[in-house]
Design an enzyme around this catalytic site. Structure first.
Site, PDB file in Angstrom:
ATOM      1  N   THR A 390       0.823  -1.203   0.000  1.00  0.00           N
ATOM      2  CA  THR A 390       0.000   0.000   0.000  1.00  0.00           C
ATOM      3  C   THR A 390       0.856   1.252   0.000  1.00  0.00           C
ATOM      4  OG1 THR A 390      -1.601   1.263   1.309  1.00  0.00           O
ATOM      5  CG2 THR A 390      -0.131  -0.164   2.517  1.00  0.00           C
ATOM      6  N   TYR A 433      -2.215  -0.216  10.425  1.00  0.00           N
ATOM      7  CA  TYR A 433      -2.320  -0.763   9.066  1.00  0.00           C
ATOM      8  C   TYR A 433      -1.054  -0.504   8.271  1.00  0.00           C
ATOM      9  CZ  TYR A 433      -3.776  -1.121   4.175  1.00  0.00           C
ATOM     10  OH  TYR A 433      -3.844  -1.433   2.848  1.00  0.00           O
TER      11      TYR A 433
END
Length: 619
Positions: A390, A433
């Site tokens: 990501t 995350y």
């Protein structure tokens, strides 16, 4: 629609037991009937049936070492059963665990069944049962005992359940279906909610983790797969998924090492393969002549419909394993079977969810990835792996100077404005995350260096396209469209000027296939993948486009910036483009219109309407 209360009267107050423990026989067996008499007097209007004790052939519930032949137990239950009849109540003989015809025969010979209207049995296959046939076999043995003694009480499953402590929600759904099919007069599922992890079970504080995960919902209220299937489609909804899974897969992890395949026709493994990206990649692979093996725990709402579409469209070219990457033994079995490649998409994908439950985020994103890498490390020739990381590994990009324009932010630095954020930008792992995905990203690159495992990492920007049912926390392009179609409010966190380069899923699939084909030259590298500088949009600009497509917008609300939010992220994709010749082909306007048209078609199909409304944050 209605609730019927079945009180189960069990456990001896230690002060009146033969010894001071709840599983001890009472000193005076009549005390049990007296207590039930008081309860019927006080609360009898609330219930028609009473259950007499619980698991009396289980040492934890009735210590038969203190009552070797259940003589005290028999006198106690006969007296209670007789008196409940006088008080107009029906009786259930507390559920056997395990179902023991010899014990039931003893109860019949003692005359216990003369005062009983129903006999309960318990079963927890896949959780505690070490030897299991099926419900029909167990109930058949019980009826045989009844026939011998000429009695005919009803047979109830007073406890049947499956613990998802290994995150295998599909198996829970399968067992639920088996139980409601059982030839019993009544069944009780164990249970509605998982136990609160901060509280002790009767056996102690997390002495046995299985106790905590029997619910149809998790302790935080999140719906499990069986709850969603039953709520949206009833029993037939569960049946549909079960038939499809059984046709295309071995949900039994013990069988995944010997799948039915033709020689030289090894599948490509896609973890999280029932999700948005996985389903699009799987379709492309199958259309090119490949076989695909989908591994997904089916925990994210909507993925079961994606999987149904894939299997019904492509038939026996699709295999499915309903398992979880957090189970290292399952991953070893799957990855040690012959595979043509691995695409690792299974993840917890929302920043907000990671802030609420950092441990789950860690277990899925980092521990799950390590399980895959360790399984690959045991192979002499591991298959190539592509991993989707990501852009959040770069943090909130607070060091990138921005200029505020009317409808968007723009990078002040000319190089960033013209090319985007490159792979040379320092890693700065914000939010749990970002930490878990960034750590997984680095582990994969290091396993390439340390163990010569062929791997490539994609640090992805925002991906969108068909089969995406976005939520507020993940898949924001689809989420905006769904909210507009359903005329629900759209919430913008921040001022709406934040910019992303969005990439249509078909272009991402092109890049993933190129990564597999050129793994020899790409292995060990991380690449920023997104739409690039030619496919950027701010949130406000996307709303402008949506207004043109849909003709109107719902209410738009603004809220505070969220932890880890990036005001500006645009991928510099030059490094991957130079290595492979890849270029995105779908521009923002065309891509958003294609997704909008697909969502409108799904909305019109009626049966799939629920997919668009699915909530949930974990994927």
């Amino acid at each position: 629609r209605s609730v019927a209360v079945l009180p189960c009267f069990t456990y001896t107050p230690p002060s009146i037991g033969i010894v001071p423990k709840t599983a001890a026989p009472p000193k005076n067996p009549k005390d049990f009937a007296d207590f039930l008499d008081v309860m019927v007097t006080e609360y009898g209007s609330c219930f028609e049936w009473v259950e007499l004790w619980n698991e009396p052939n289980n040492l934890n519930d009735w210590d038969w070492r203190l009552d070797p032949n259940w003589e005290i137990y028999s006198r106690m239950v006969i007296g209670a059963g007789y008196w409940m009849k006088q008080r107009g109540r029906k009786t259930v003989l507390g559920g056997m665990a395990p179902t023991d015809p010899n014990w039931l025969d003893l109860m019949c010979r003692r005359g216990v069944l003369e005062h009983i209207d129903a006999v309960g049995i318990h079963g927890f296959p896949g959780t505690w049962e070490y030897d299991w046939d099926d419900w029909g076999e167990l109930i058949g043995r019980v009826r045989q005992v009844f026939d011998w003694h000429g009695v005919s009480p009803e047979i109830w499953i007073t406890e049947g359940g499956y613990s998802t402590w290994r995150h295998d929600e599909y198996r829970q759904a399968e067992f639920f279906l088996d139980m409601v099919r059982a030839p019993a007069d009544r069944v009780y599922w164990y249970s509605a909610h998982d136990l609160d992890p901060d509280l002790p079970h009767q056996d102690g504080f997390h002495e046995d983790e299985r106790h905590y995960h029997f619910g149809l919902r998790k302790a935080d209220g999140t719906e499990k797969l069986i709850f969603r299937l039953w709520a949206e489609g009833g029993r037939e909804g569960v049946n549909t998924l079960s038939r499809m899974i059984r046709t295309h897969c071995r949900s039994d992890a013990e069988n995944v090492r010997s799948p039915v395949r033709r020689s030289g026709d090894n599948p490509v493994l896609i973890t999280g393969g029932a999700g948005f990206i996985g389903i699009n990649l799987a379709a492309r692979l199958v259309e090119s002549g490949k076989r695909v093996l989908i591994l997904d725990n089916l925990s994210r709402p909507g993925v079961e419909q994606n999987l149904e579409w894939l299997c019904s469209t492509y038939g026996d070219r699709v295999e499915v394993v309903a398992e979880d990457i957090r189970n290292p033994y399952v991953m070893q079995q799957i990855i040690r079977s012959p595979l043509d490649g691995i695409y690792h998409f299974a993840a917890q994908v929302a920043v907000t969810t990671s802030l609420e439950d950092p441990m789950q985020d860690f277990e899925v994103n980092l521990r799950g990835t390590l399980n895959i890498l360790e399984a690959m490390r045991s192979l002499t020739q591991p298959p190539p792996l592509a991993f989707t990381s990501t852009n959040k590994v770069y943090g909130n990009l607070g060091d990138v100077a921005l200029e505020k324009r009317q409808r968007r932010f723009e990078a002040a630095d000319r190089l960033v404005r013209n090319s985007g954020i490159s792979e040379d930008h320092p890693l700065d792992l914000h939010s749990p995350y970002g930490c878990s995905k960034g750590a997984a990203d680095q582990y994969i690159l290091d396993y390439t260096r340390s163990y010569s495992i062929p791997c490539v990492v994609f640090r992805m920007s925002c991906i969108y396209g068909p089969h995406q049912f976005g939520t507020e926390d993940q898949g924001w392009v689809a989420h905006f469209l769904i909210q507009a179609i359903e005329d629900n409010p759209i919430i913008l966190y921040g001022d709406g000027r934040q910019v992303r380069d969005i990439l249509f899923v078909d272009d991402l699939v092109d890049a993933l296939l190129l990564a597999h084909d050129r793994i020899d030259t790409l292995s060990g590298n991380a690449y920023n993948i997104g739409g690039g500088v030619r496919s950027t949009t701010s949130l406000l600009e996307l709303l402008d486009l949506l207004r043109k497509l849909h003709g109107r917008l719902p209410e738009v609300r603004f809220s505070d910036w969220r932890t880890g939010d990036q005001k500006y992220y645009v991928s510099d994709t030059r490094r991957f483009r130079e290595a492979t010749g890849w270029n995105p082909r779908v521009n923002v306007t065309d891509g958003v219109e294609r997704l909008y048209n697909w969502l409108m078609a799904v909305r019109g199909s009626g049966r799939d309407r629920g997919k668009m409304l699915s909530g949930g944050k974990a994927a």
